[in-house]
Design a protein around this motif. Structure first.
Motif, PDB file in Angstrom:
ATOM      1  N   ALA A 177       0.836  -1.211   0.000  1.00  0.00           N
ATOM      2  CA  ALA A 177       0.000   0.000   0.000  1.00  0.00           C
ATOM      3  C   ALA A 177       0.870   1.260   0.000  1.00  0.00           C
ATOM      4  CB  ALA A 177      -0.922  -0.017   1.211  1.00  0.00           C
ATOM      5  N   ARG A 215       1.272   4.104  -2.842  1.00  0.00           N
ATOM      6  CA  ARG A 215       1.051   5.531  -2.589  1.00  0.00           C
ATOM      7  C   ARG A 215       2.243   6.354  -3.095  1.00  0.00           C
ATOM      8  NH1 ARG A 215      -0.108   8.527   2.215  1.00  0.00           N
ATOM      9  NH2 ARG A 215       1.574   7.418   3.241  1.00  0.00           N
ATOM     10  N   PRO A 217      -3.687   8.157  -1.710  1.00  0.00           N
ATOM     11  CA  PRO A 217      -3.989   6.996  -0.863  1.00  0.00           C
ATOM     12  C   PRO A 217      -5.144   6.153  -1.384  1.00  0.00           C
ATOM     13  CG  PRO A 217      -4.125   9.059   0.395  1.00  0.00           C
ATOM     14  CD  PRO A 217      -3.797   9.428  -1.005  1.00  0.00           C
ATOM     15  N   ALA A 270      -3.917   4.108  -4.131  1.00  0.00           N
ATOM     16  CA  ALA A 270      -3.015   3.101  -3.564  1.00  0.00           C
ATOM     17  C   ALA A 270      -3.797   1.884  -3.081  1.00  0.00           C
ATOM     18  CB  ALA A 270      -2.206   3.706  -2.424  1.00  0.00           C
ATOM     19  N   LEU A 271      -4.977   2.119  -2.530  1.00  0.00           N
ATOM     20  CA  LEU A 271      -5.793   0.981  -2.075  1.00  0.00           C
ATOM     21  C   LEU A 271      -6.309   0.165  -3.258  1.00  0.00           C
ATOM     22  CD1 LEU A 271      -7.767   2.572   0.906  1.00  0.00           C
ATOM     23  CD2 LEU A 271      -5.798   1.037   0.979  1.00  0.00           C
ATOM     24  N   LEU A 276      -3.448  -1.876  -4.278  1.00  0.00           N
ATOM     25  CA  LEU A 276      -3.273  -2.972  -3.313  1.00  0.00           C
ATOM     26  C   LEU A 276      -4.157  -4.158  -3.705  1.00  0.00           C
ATOM     27  CD1 LEU A 276      -2.304  -3.961  -0.399  1.00  0.00           C
ATOM     28  CD2 LEU A 276      -4.456  -3.008   0.410  1.00  0.00           C
ATOM     29  N   GLN A 277      -5.418  -3.862  -4.003  1.00  0.00           N
ATOM     30  CA  GLN A 277      -6.339  -4.947  -4.392  1.00  0.00           C
ATOM     31  C   GLN A 277      -5.881  -5.605  -5.695  1.00  0.00           C
ATOM     32  OE1 GLN A 277     -10.620  -4.583  -3.814  1.00  0.00           O
ATOM     33  NE2 GLN A 277     -10.301  -2.469  -3.206  1.00  0.00           N
TER      34      GLN A 277
END
Lengths: 174, 197
Positions: B50, B54, B60, B63-64, B67-68
């Motif tokens: 994450a 970012r 942010p 970034a999530l 992440l997924q």
């Protein structure tokens, strides 16, 4: 003073802790991953792994898997990424050449050497074992290897070679 | 105090406990269909992924998303995934590529007030230490690739050969860029003090 000692692949120049702390302090505050994101990813993982477990995983024959592992290890031993691509190409070319040679060898065995699967000049239990392994591994074998002449190359041919090899009254040497 | 950067624990990275299963053990378990092992692997690496995302996206929320995308990409490799280096080495290019895609996608849409707010919030950084301010001044003169190398080496703790794999650079290039960056920091009047014993 600059240190000119030779470096090992993972050796970096000595770095002051103060500098490392300063570099770490430059990073923005850590992101807190919301639990809803965790749940979404982990639920998908659970579903995917359950589905994958329900279907048989595709697998290469054991010999091919071993060959792939050897190739991977060999290529990883090459230090530079640019050369690594070349190494993959070389390994692939080598496997293709070996496959071509193997096919060629299996497809044209001399008629007077039926049963001498490993081509050592004798028909013995080693030929039976080698043929049995190939049959078990699912290798497509040339019809010339039909030792018992029943129209198919299968474990019965390995059995027939083994019988001939262990029979006391046979002349197993070609 | 000087220390060998090759053996250091990277700051901010939660190293697994001594008796915790290694990444390789967890991957072997996941290949056998163990979802619990994937959960452990995910929690071990999610913060790194994450925060790296970012760094690449500067946002942010993006970034999530990255992440997924990254963990679903990893998940699709199972069963049959074989770990041939550190997992971070595998994840790094995936995070970078998903981040680039996410930024492109985000740029196609006009920013809503919410995303503007979150972007502004992401720009708000806590007060830096004086050392960090000095380092930031010097780093600003280095190419972005070299700054990223420094972060991956000294903040994320990747080894040199892992850096070479992750960034698809020859090992010699990684070494020379790091030496250049450290030499720049050492010779600069603002940061030379950091190298004094």
């Amino acid at each position: 003073m600059t240190d000119h000692r030779p470096c090992s692949p993972n050796e970096a120049p000595p770095t002051p802790e103060r500098l490392i702390r300063a570099l770490a302090a430059l990073a923005p505050p850590a992101i807190i991953v919301p639990s809803i994101v965790d749940d979404a990813i982990l639920q998908e993982a659970s579903r995917h792994l359950r589905t994958a477990a329900a279907r048989p995983a595709p697998s290469l024959p054991a010999t091919a898997q071993t060959l792939c592992d050897w190739m991977r290890r060999g290529v990883q031993a090459v230090a530079f990424p640019g050369l690594r691509r070349l190494a993959w190409a070389g390994a692939a070319a080598g496997v293709m050449a070996a496959g071509w040679l193997a096919l060629r060898t299996l497809s044209v065995p001399p008629a007077d050497r039926a049963g001498d699967f490993n081509r050592d000049g004798r028909v013995d239990i080693l030929d039976a074992l080698a043929l049995a392994q190939e049959v078990q591994g699912g290798t497509r074998l040339a019809r010339e290897l039909d030792f018992n002449r029943d129209g198919v190359v299968d474990r019965h041919d390995a059995d027939a070679i083994a019988l001939r090899a262990v029979s006391l009254d046979s002349d197993a040497t070609l | 105090m000087m220390r060998d950067a090759t053996t250091m624990e990277p700051p901010g990275t939660a190293a697994p406990e001594a008796d915790a299963p290694s990444d390789a053990d967890l991957i072997a378990a996941i290949n056998r269909g163990d979802a619990g092992a994937f959960t452990t692997l995910y929690h071990r690496h999610k913060s790194w992924v994450a925060n790296l995302a970012r760094r690449f996206t500067g946002d942010p929320d993006l970034a999530l998303d990255v992440l997924q995308d990254t963990f679903l990409y990893l998940l699709r490799k199972f069963p049959g995934f074989q770990l041939t280096a550190q997992l971070k080495t595998f994840l790094y290019p995936a995070v970078r590529n998903f981040s680039i895609a996410a930024r492109r996608k985000a740029a196609r849409y006009q920013a809503s007030p919410e995303t503007v707010e979150s972007a502004l919030a992401s720009l708000t950084t806590p007060p830096m230490s004086s050392d960090a301010e000095l380092v930031a001044q010097v780093l600003a003169r280095l190419p972005e690739d070299t700054r990223e190398l420094l972060r991956l080496r000294f903040v994320d703790g990747l080894k040199l050969d892992e850096l070479a794999l992750a960034m698809d650079l020859p090992l010699g290039t990684v070494k020379s860029r790091l030496h250049y960056a450290l030499q720049t920091l050492r010779s600069d009047p603002h940061t030379t003090i950091l190298f004094e014993p």
